[in-house]
Design an enzyme around this catalytic site. Sequence first.
Site, mmCIF file in Angstrom:
data_model
loop_
_atom_site.group_PDB
_atom_site.id
_atom_site.type_symbol
_atom_site.label_atom_id
_atom_site.label_comp_id
_atom_site.label_asym_id
_atom_site.label_seq_id
_atom_site.Cartn_x
_atom_site.Cartn_y
_atom_site.Cartn_z
ATOM 1 N N HIS A 1 0.825 -0.968 -0.032
ATOM 2 C CA HIS A 1 -0.258 0.301 0.133
ATOM 3 C C HIS A 1 0.998 0.955 0.121
ATOM 4 C CE1 HIS A 1 -2.831 -2.701 1.714
ATOM 5 N NE2 HIS A 1 -4.137 -2.605 0.664
ATOM 6 N N GLU B 1 -0.805 -4.595 -8.347
ATOM 7 C CA GLU B 1 -1.110 -5.650 -10.168
ATOM 8 C C GLU B 1 -0.958 -6.895 -8.790
ATOM 9 O OE1 GLU B 1 1.941 -5.142 -12.272
ATOM 10 O OE2 GLU B 1 1.731 -3.335 -13.502
ATOM 11 N N SER C 1 0.578 -8.640 1.447
ATOM 12 C CA SER C 1 -1.413 -9.026 1.690
ATOM 13 C C SER C 1 -2.122 -8.971 2.958
ATOM 14 C CB SER C 1 -2.087 -10.130 1.098
ATOM 15 O OG SER C 1 -3.423 -10.319 1.454
#
Length: 283
Positions: A37, A148, A185
């Site tokens: 992020h 992506e 993640s």
Amino acid sequence: MQIVTSVVALREATRQWRQAGHSVGFVPTMGNLHAGHIKLVSTAKQQADKVVASIFVNPTQFGPNEDFASYPRTEQQDQEKLLASGADLLFLPAVTEMYPHVAQTNISVAALSSLHCGASRPGHFDGVALVVCKLLNMVQPDLLLLGEKDFQQLTLIRQMVADLNIPVTVQGVATVREDDGLAMSSRNGYLSEQQRLQAPMLYQALCAARDEILAGHDDYLAVAGRQRQDLQQAGFAVDYFSICRSQDLLPAGSSDPSLLILAAAKLGNTRLIDNLYFSKSSI
């Protein structure tokens, strides 16, 4: 960094920026921020004068048996990370601000929404499309930054923006990985210690499939099947392992020059996704 919780305050801030001639970059997130992020924010800072980040755990993209209630929420830590990364404004709306009444408008990017993750998560991408469209209308950015890692989501948003003539440039930013290759993640925190050791095998399987193809193996179903079997033997519950054309995510043929390998698999209750793009011109 300014923090706003209402659409009115958000629009007033961005209106002032635009009146001053500033360009606006936008990074939408669901919080529990990691280095991936932050890379989106830093990339936006390089290309736009002002950067808006949002944190909103969107209920419309979670299925009835998915982890909306337990999805990790780390608001204070997220604010500190965004401040350190140079974000100019954080939009932090409540569900009632984003959905003040039951939405009667649905946005569905029909073909893309039914493939891959969409096949096993019906309605998920409709929820994604709706919330991203709402956020784009609220922020009205010049540039939208998306990771992506979820390449299907990136492709779908690009299609939606083109179909609806939304005046924003959509830019994908390369997946950020741990040292062992695991794609970063927010859901990696669900993994047990043993599962965390196993998890990089998903990326290793993508690389192995790519290497087979670059070595001249053009039976893509067989290539994918071997990797799927290896992952299952290693303890993964494989949702899909697909070798696709990069432009539309449909099954690739041996004459297609640009390929994308997409995979999703569970370790225990944790669903992991990853992908690998490459060109056969490197053969």
